[in-house]
Design an enzyme around this catalytic site. Structure first.
Site, PDB file in Angstrom:
ATOM      1  N   ASP A  31      -0.449   6.692   6.749  1.00 49.32           N
ATOM      2  CA  ASP A  31      -1.587   5.812   6.505  1.00 49.32           C
ATOM      3  C   ASP A  31      -1.660   4.878   7.716  1.00 49.32           C
ATOM      4  O   ASP A  31      -0.794   4.024   7.901  1.00 49.32           O
ATOM      5  CB  ASP A  31      -1.340   5.028   5.212  1.00 49.32           C
ATOM      6  CG  ASP A  31      -2.401   3.967   4.945  1.00 49.32           C
ATOM      7  OD1 ASP A  31      -3.323   3.806   5.778  1.00 49.32           O
ATOM      8  OD2 ASP A  31      -2.296   3.300   3.898  1.00 49.32           O
TER       9      ASP A  31
ATOM     10  N   TRP B 166       0.832  -1.218   0.000  1.00 40.56           N
ATOM     11  CA  TRP B 166       0.000   0.000   0.000  1.00 40.56           C
ATOM     12  C   TRP B 166       0.856   1.253   0.000  1.00 40.56           C
ATOM     13  O   TRP B 166       0.509   2.254  -0.650  1.00 40.56           O
ATOM     14  CB  TRP B 166      -0.973  -0.017   1.186  1.00 40.56           C
ATOM     15  CG  TRP B 166      -1.856  -1.218   1.112  1.00 40.56           C
ATOM     16  CD1 TRP B 166      -1.785  -2.338   1.887  1.00 40.56           C
ATOM     17  CD2 TRP B 166      -2.901  -1.460   0.161  1.00 40.56           C
ATOM     18  NE1 TRP B 166      -2.733  -3.249   1.478  1.00 40.56           N
ATOM     19  CE2 TRP B 166      -3.427  -2.746   0.428  1.00 40.56           C
ATOM     20  CE3 TRP B 166      -3.439  -0.716  -0.892  1.00 40.56           C
ATOM     21  CZ2 TRP B 166      -4.462  -3.297  -0.323  1.00 40.56           C
ATOM     22  CZ3 TRP B 166      -4.477  -1.267  -1.624  1.00 40.56           C
ATOM     23  CH2 TRP B 166      -4.973  -2.535  -1.345  1.00 40.56           C
TER      24      TRP B 166
ATOM     25  N   LYS C   3     -11.267  -1.880   8.669  1.00 39.36           N
ATOM     26  CA  LYS C   3     -10.433  -2.817   9.432  1.00 39.36           C
ATOM     27  C   LYS C   3     -10.665  -2.631  10.938  1.00 39.36           C
ATOM     28  O   LYS C   3     -11.007  -3.572  11.642  1.00 39.36           O
ATOM     29  CB  LYS C   3      -8.962  -2.590   9.121  1.00 39.36           C
ATOM     30  CG  LYS C   3      -8.662  -2.766   7.637  1.00 39.36           C
ATOM     31  CD  LYS C   3      -7.282  -2.314   7.279  1.00 39.36           C
ATOM     32  CE  LYS C   3      -7.126  -2.156   5.792  1.00 39.36           C
ATOM     33  NZ  LYS C   3      -7.338  -3.400   5.037  1.00 39.36           N
TER      34      LYS C   3
END
Ligand code: PMP
Length: 357
Positions: free
Chosen positions: A170, A101, A194
């Site tokens: 992030d 990511w 999540k």
């Protein structure tokens, strides 16, 4: 048969949260109207949005000069939104490439302007967080990903950089499993599916000084200031996903807040890692000093044994245990909502499988 959901996201919700959501879906707080059916401009939803913001501010210890925004587009739109707003011509943005990511975020910045890779773990298949971070001369920000969902590594602390370098993180896959240290960052963001509820909303917390440096020549919906100035409602926000986040935050507060979740995350991950370390049948992917408390990655001696394990696990009710296709092996995602007992049940299953094979 019970299901033990180890999905990396969307992932399991606490049962009590799912129950409360089910009630509100039909009738939100006795209004006779389901939460997804309320106008976003009505008192019911506007009040809920402000309560949700208040919970974020309290639980994440957000300084008063930071904006708390609820945005659409997932974590991925932030990959693009950050450089689009802040990577202006003549400046450089620094990136730590420690997994799938963070690399995607880096490529989105490459498409926009000048970039510098401050560290990378690609040459070691992302088994560890690099020890050294080398910033460029005067970066507009340094972006990193606190927890690498796919490889199961986690920054144990924010990267060490000169104090005038704005940090952008992030924090999608470890939000609230430990203090997010907001005040040390210019911006943090986390997609909700999540640790904060369901897909459809992304929590963005940013320093107002930093937001103010963003470009003004962009469509309004692509500027952070629009979401700050209009209380996350320049248009219809993802009301249902925000409501589920509210229920998750309420549950987090009931667990003793971030301190409570941090203790649980430590217990759950130690249980799994100490078992893997003590069982030569399994090998962990991440190096000990870089291990994630949220995504535990490991494998057997051969891909054939991995496949056998996954088939038997599924038959026994352990779902979504397969590693991401780019990493292979197994991955147990044990986010905030995962009970310790479920991790203990998995360890028992893994011990039995090792003994029989
Ligand atoms: N960041 C991290 C750390 C992730 O694990 C993910 C994905 N699941 C994303 C960003 C992308 O999020 P989304 O699918 O919401 O765009």
């Amino acid at each position: 048969m019970p299901h033990y959901n180890f999905s990396a996201g969307p992932s399991s919700l606490p049962a009590v949260v799912a129950d409360r959501v089910a009630v509100s879906f039909r009738d939100f707080r006795g209004t006779g109207i389901g939460i997804a059916e309320h106008s976003h401009r009505g008192a019911a939803f506007e009040g809920l949005l402000r309560e949700t913001e208040g919970l974020v501010r309290r639980l994440a210890d957000v300084p008063s000069d930071y904006a708390v925004m609820f945005m659409p587009g997932g974590g991925s739109l932030q990959f693009y939104g950050v450089p689009l707003n802040f990577l202006v011509p003549g400046r450089t943005a620094d990136y730590c490439v420690t997994g799938h990511w963070s690399k995607k975020a880096y490529y989105d910045a490459v498409a926009i302007g000048q970039t510098h890779v401050a560290c990378s773990s690609e040459d070691v298949r992302h088994v560890r967080i690099p020890a050294q971070v080398t910033t460029s001369a005067n970066p507009v920000y340094l972006h990193y990903c606190t927890n690498n969902t796919i490889y199961g590594t986690q920054w144990q602390a924010p990267p060490t950089v000169p104090s005038d370098v704005p940090l952008v993180a992030d924090i999608s896959s470890d939000m609230f499993s430990r203090p997010p240290r907001v005040a040390e960052h210019a911006m943090v963001y986390a997609c909700a599916q999540k640790n904060l509820g369901i897909a459809g909303v992304t929590l963005v917390i940013a320093k107002r000084d930093f937001i103010a440096t963003g470009r003004r020549d962009l469509p309004a919906m692509l500027q952070y200031r629009t979401f700050d100035e209009q209380g996350s409602m320049p248009n219809t926000p993802p009301t249902f996903a925000i409501y589920v986040m509210y229920e998750m935050l309420t549950w987090i507060a009931e667990q003793g807040g971030v301190v409570g979740l941090q203790a649980r995350a430590q217990q759950k991950s130690s249980l799994l890692y100490s078992f893997i370390d003590a069982t030569p049948f399994y090998t962990g992917h991440a190096e000990a000093g870089s291990r994630s408390q949220m995504n535990v990655t490991f494998r057997c001696a051969t891909p054939e044994l991995d496949a056998k394990l996954l088939a038997e696990a599924t038959a026994a009710g352990f779902v979504y245990l397969a590693g991401h296709r780019s990493a292979g092996g197994m991955r147990a995602s044990i986010y905030n909502a995962m009970p310790l007992e479920t991790v203990a049940t998995l360890v028992q299953f893994l011990a039995d499988f090792a003994r029989k094979n």
